[in-house]
Design a protein around this motif. Structure first.
Motif: not given
Length: 336
Positions: A103-111, A113-129
């Motif tokens: 839905p437009a305007g809802a708080s459902i994007g990513s939020n 982030m933190a770098p992980a030990p394997d070189g990736t970045v952890l990212m929280t997804q508010m919409g996908a929970r």
């Protein structure tokens, strides 16, 4: 970001389109640093400017310095972007919240982030929970999404401790049909979780809206902000096994625009915390040294580059200033 901010953001967006003459006549106050205690001079030099690096977003959050740029989330625009020091913006992930047909305007994007030990970045997804891993190629891989078979609320902010355990807050902001009243909510609490050794544990369950999270330089103290209805930041002693003790209120906030959202800690132990009116710099004993005031709501911040540069996500814009004290960089930061 709480649901009550959505209407304010939509109103601001409409005013931006339809009230330009009014805004031109009444310019917003310039960002500034307010000195409340002489000790602030050892943290931020007198006269330090606060500059706006980029603008034009929905509601910026989750800043992380990574690979020479500031990665950040637009929680209402449902995008994850990066901005270079000279202000160039690039979209890295569309539909970053992971929810189909949001839905437009809802708080459902990513939020957060933190770098992980394997070189990736952890990212929280508010919409996908859930929490996902962002690979070098931009591909998303699910990481954490449930506790004991029940879906998380909407992971918000996250940080690693010195032992490599992951801690994150899980408020209901992404449950856009009433947050705690949303029928889709499965957990009976809004927790702070700790993930270590493949085990997920709720370590704090008595906060209404846990949000920003960070550790003292020695990792013996945990700080967590509660967005509301009561707005405060708590401190906890961290035992060697990861359990918590001695909870105490570090600071309580008055009402006003914004709230205790994101927070970070510098190497001197000062806590930089968002709250009504801007970002407060607070000692470990709860003494407020000063405040960074913005013309917008401050949502979060990150120490960047060499650790002395502070980027702030402030509603529609990204701001920057210089600190005399080096900030704590994430445990697995690339240090570029």
């Amino acid at each position: 970001m709480p649901s009550r901010l959505r209407s304010a953001l939509l109103a601001a967006a409409l005013c931006h389109l339809s009230c330009a003459p009014l805004l031109a006549q009444e310019p917003a106050p310039a960002p500034s640093v307010e000195r409340l205690d002489p000790a602030l001079d050892a943290v931020i030099a007198p006269g330090t400017p606060v500059e706006r690096v980029a603008t034009g977003f929905g509601f910026t959050e989750g800043p992380l310095w990574h690979e020479g740029r500031l990665w950040f989330s637009d929680v209402t625009g449902d995008r994850m972007r990066a901005v270079s020091p000279d202000g160039r913006v690039e979209e890295l992930i569309a539909n970053s919240g992971g929810l189909p047909n949001p839905p437009a305007g809802a708080s459902i994007g990513s939020n957060g982030m933190a770098p992980a030990p394997d070189g990736t970045v952890l990212m929280t997804q508010m919409g996908a929970r859930r929490i996902v891993k962002v690979g070098k190629d931009g591909r998303l891989t699910p990481f954490l999404s449930d506790y004991q078979g029940k879906r998380l609320n909407s992971p918000n902010d996250l940080v690693y401790d010195g032992s490599g355990a992951l801690w994150f807050t899980d408020p209901p902001f992404g449950l856009f049909n009433g947050m705690d009243r949303d029928p889709a909510k499965e957990l009976p609490f809004n927790a702070v979780f700790r993930y270590a050794g493949g085990r997920l544990t709720p370590v704090i369950t008595d906060m209404t809206l846990p949000n920003g999270i960070g550790f003292s330089p020695d990792f013996r103290t945990l700080y967590v902000g509660n967005y509301g209805p009561e707005m405060y930041v708590r401190a906890y002693d961290v035992r060697p096994d990861g359990s918590l003790s001695a909870p105490r209120e570090l600071i309580r906030f008055p009402g006003g625009r914004g709230g205790p959202d994101g927070l970070k800690v510098d190497t001197a132990g000062n806590i930089w915390m968002t709250g009504p009116g801007g970002i407060r710099i607070v000692t470990p004993k709860g003494k407020v040294l000063g405040q960074i005031r913005l013309p917008e709501t401050a949502a979060n911040l990150a120490f960047a580059e060499d650790g002395y540069t502070v980027y702030i996500t402030g509603s529609t814009s990204i701001y920057r200033l210089h600190s005399k004290v080096k900030g704590m960089l994430p445990l697995y930061a690339d240090r570029k």
